[in-house]
Design a protein around this motif. Structure first.
Motif, short mmCIF file in Angstrom:
data_model
loop_
_atom_site.label_atom_id
_atom_site.label_comp_id
_atom_site.label_asym_id
_atom_site.label_seq_id
_atom_site.Cartn_x
_atom_site.Cartn_y
_atom_site.Cartn_z
N MET B 11 3.38 -0.27 18.23
CA MET B 11 2.85 -1.29 17.30
C MET B 11 3.94 -2.24 16.83
O MET B 11 4.02 -2.59 15.64
CB MET B 11 2.19 -0.62 16.08
N TYR B 14 5.87 -1.08 13.88
CA TYR B 14 5.12 -0.73 12.67
C TYR B 14 4.25 0.52 12.87
O TYR B 14 3.25 0.70 12.16
CB TYR B 14 4.23 -1.90 12.23
N TYR B 17 3.32 2.76 9.85
CA TYR B 17 2.44 2.15 8.85
C TYR B 17 1.03 1.92 9.38
O TYR B 17 0.05 2.22 8.70
CB TYR B 17 3.07 0.83 8.37
N VAL B 18 0.92 1.42 10.60
CA VAL B 18 -0.41 1.13 11.16
C VAL B 18 -1.17 2.42 11.43
O VAL B 18 -2.32 2.59 10.99
CB VAL B 18 -0.28 0.29 12.44
N TRP B 19 -0.52 3.37 12.11
CA TRP B 19 -1.27 4.58 12.51
C TRP B 19 -1.58 5.47 11.32
O TRP B 19 -2.60 6.15 11.30
CB TRP B 19 -0.52 5.34 13.61
N SER B 20 -0.69 5.52 10.31
CA SER B 20 -1.03 6.35 9.16
C SER B 20 -2.18 5.73 8.37
O SER B 20 -3.00 6.46 7.81
CB SER B 20 0.18 6.60 8.27
N SER B 21 -2.28 4.40 8.35
CA SER B 21 -3.41 3.76 7.66
C SER B 21 -4.72 4.06 8.37
O SER B 21 -5.69 4.51 7.75
CB SER B 21 -3.21 2.25 7.59
N PHE B 22 -4.75 3.81 9.69
CA PHE B 22 -5.99 4.06 10.44
C PHE B 22 -6.29 5.56 10.47
O PHE B 22 -7.45 5.96 10.33
CB PHE B 22 -5.87 3.50 11.86
N LEU B 24 -5.45 7.95 8.29
CA LEU B 24 -5.92 8.50 7.03
C LEU B 24 -7.38 8.15 6.77
O LEU B 24 -8.14 8.96 6.26
CB LEU B 24 -5.05 8.05 5.86
N CYS B 25 -7.77 6.93 7.15
CA CYS B 25 -9.18 6.54 6.99
C CYS B 25 -10.06 7.48 7.81
O CYS B 25 -11.06 8.01 7.29
CB CYS B 25 -9.39 5.10 7.45
#
Lengths: 253, 62
Positions: B11, B14, B17-22, B24-25
């Motif tokens: 990414m 990133y 940051y990107v994978w932990s956001s997606f 966690l959702c």
């Protein structure tokens, strides 16, 4: 014609009864799950394979495709929850209060996800997980309002009083939603404005907007499916002594 | 846009940051579904037991 409208109105009022709503909700749940998964797959495709890289934030901006839908849903669900709670308070309808109770946990999850994804976006772009910015702080208050609503309802044993107290809290808390929405206009803070997509080139704005809309629809359909699933459990718990519950085939076995 | 799988996973630096956001959702939604399903199971079991207790009042009193 007149007969027809009368019947449809009658049907709508019949749906306000938990015994009628319970099976209808059960039939609607798979439909909303399919919609949610379909919008989610399309949204993820656009998020990662159609939307181009951002000129300033690189690939890191892709957090927007979960951050914005979660934030929108956290505010929207609060208004819907407060509206159901308000209807329950005014008209004393049982199902409205149950709907408000069913929405609250999903709203809390959305507010939490909004804050969490925001932190993971803020860290690389601003250099901080958290700042006491007007938008972040008001969103945190929204999260606490959801938790307060859930805790207040759970702490009162008598169901009708719990519903009334919760409804008053929910309605007073509605004032926070426009504060979140307009916070980026009213205060000159770190959080970027709502018109982020308008400052980019038009083609960019289009695919980004489509990604956000598809993901928002995915979250929306998910929230409806979860609300219906949870409200069915609440109906079973609250109406456990009613004959129709005891005659359900999932209860009779 | 992506030349390789590893580039996609990275990414552009990133990844965390990107994978932990997606991620966690996705995790939060799955956990919520599991919680509601287990609540439903518990409630249905309780209702079934209450129904059985009503059907055999003599035995339940012993």
């Amino acid at each position: 014609m007149n007969d027809l409208t009368n019947t449809s109105w009658l049907n709508w009022f019949r749906l306000a009864s938990p015994s009628t709503f319970y099976p209808v909700a059960g039939r609607l749940i798979p439909f909303f799950w399919i919609l949610s998964i379909a919008f989610g797959l399309a949204g993820l495709w656009v998020s990662f394979f159609v939307a181009p890289v951002d000129a300033v934030q690189g690939q890191g901006y892709r957090i927007i495709f979960v951050h914005v839908p979660a934030s929108w849903m956290s505010m929207f669900l609060y208004i819907v929850m407060a509206a159901w709670a308000g209807v329950g308070l005014v008209f004393n309808t049982r199902l409205s209060a149950m709907m408000a109770q069913a929405i609250a946990p999903i709203g809390a999850v959305m507010a939490f996800l909004s804050l969490w994804t925001g932190a993971f976006w803020g860290k690389p772009m601003w250099g901080a997980w958290w700042v006491w910015d007007a938008r972040l702080t008001s969103e945190l208050i929204l999260f606490f309002l959801y938790l307060g609503f859930i805790a207040l309802q759970a702490s009162i044993d008598q169901v009708r009083r719990a519903d009334k107290a919760g409804a008053i809290l929910a309605l007073v808390g509605v004032v926070n939603v426009p504060i979140i929405y307009f916070s980026v206009k009213w205060w000159n803070t770190l959080h970027q404005g709502a018109s982020v997509s308008m400052t980019k080139s038009p083609s960019m704005a289009h695919t980004m907007l489509w990604g956000m809309l598809l993901m928002a629809l995915c979250f929306w359909m998910y929230a409806i499916a979860m609300t219906l699933m949870r409200v069915r459990v609440i109906i079973l718990e609250r109406e456990s002594h009613a004959d129709w519950v005891q005659n359900l085939k999932e209860v009779k076995g | 846009m992506w030349n390789s799988v590893s580039e996609f996973l990275a990414m552009g630096g990133y990844a965390l940051y990107v994978w932990s956001s997606f991620g966690l959702c996705a995790i939060a939604f799955c956990i919520e579904v599991l919680i509601v399903r287990s609540q439903r199971k518990t409630t249905l079991r309780r209702l079934r037991q209450a129904l059985l207790a009503d059907q055999y009042p003599q035995e339940s009193r012993q």
